[in-house]
Write a protein that holds these residues in place. Structure first.
Motif, PDB file in Angstrom:
ATOM      1  N   ARG A  12     -28.123 -11.473  32.978  1.00 26.45           N
ATOM      2  CA  ARG A  12     -28.130 -10.097  32.490  1.00 26.45           C
ATOM      3  C   ARG A  12     -26.725  -9.507  32.583  1.00 26.45           C
ATOM      4  O   ARG A  12     -25.993  -9.773  33.529  1.00 26.45           O
ATOM      5  CB  ARG A  12     -29.099  -9.227  33.303  1.00 26.45           C
ATOM      6  N   ASP A  14     -24.263  -5.791  31.716  1.00 22.73           N
ATOM      7  CA  ASP A  14     -24.233  -4.354  31.431  1.00 22.73           C
ATOM      8  C   ASP A  14     -23.651  -4.070  30.051  1.00 22.73           C
ATOM      9  O   ASP A  14     -24.035  -3.108  29.403  1.00 22.73           O
ATOM     10  CB  ASP A  14     -23.378  -3.616  32.468  1.00 22.73           C
ATOM     11  N   GLU A  51     -28.786  -5.794  30.817  1.00 28.35           N
ATOM     12  CA  GLU A  51     -29.425  -5.109  31.938  1.00 28.35           C
ATOM     13  C   GLU A  51     -30.138  -3.878  31.395  1.00 28.35           C
ATOM     14  O   GLU A  51     -29.804  -3.379  30.319  1.00 28.35           O
ATOM     15  CB  GLU A  51     -28.371  -4.646  32.957  1.00 28.35           C
TER      16      GLU A  51
END
Length: 106
Positions: A12, A14, A51
């Protein structure tokens, strides 16, 4: 690129920058990549690595590209093209297109 997305489904991020080629017929790929035809699937596959609350920056150099917003209803989409064009290219603003995408209800 497509293989990497499949191999990294558990990771994941950002922030992801996605700037694929307009067209690709790589020897390693069984099929071609046509960004106009394939961008919805590519965006969805890439966004699966975000995310919660993450952002995907999608850019393309295809001058007549049309983002299929109706197929991307799960995303908040902001066209930031004008903010990504250098002053030297302002007269030729169709050199690329750039969008910020975030999942709605992520």
């Amino acid at each position: 690129m497509l293989e990497w997305l499949k191999e990294n489904r558990g990771r994941r991020y950002d922030l992801i920058f996605l700037d694929p080629p307009t067209f690709s017929r790589s020897k390693r790929m069984e099929e071609t990549l046509d960004i106009q035809r394939d961008h919805v699937a590519l965006i969805n596959d890439t966004a699966a690595l975000l995310e919660r609350g993450g952002t995907l920056v999608f850019s393309t150099n295809l001058r007549r590209f049309k983002l299929e917003r109706e197929a991307l209803v799960d995303f908040k989409i902001e066209d930031i093209t004008h903010r990504t064009i250098p002053p030297d290219f302002e007269r030729k603003s169709k050199i690329h297109q750039c969008f910020l995408l975030q999942r709605i209800n992520a």
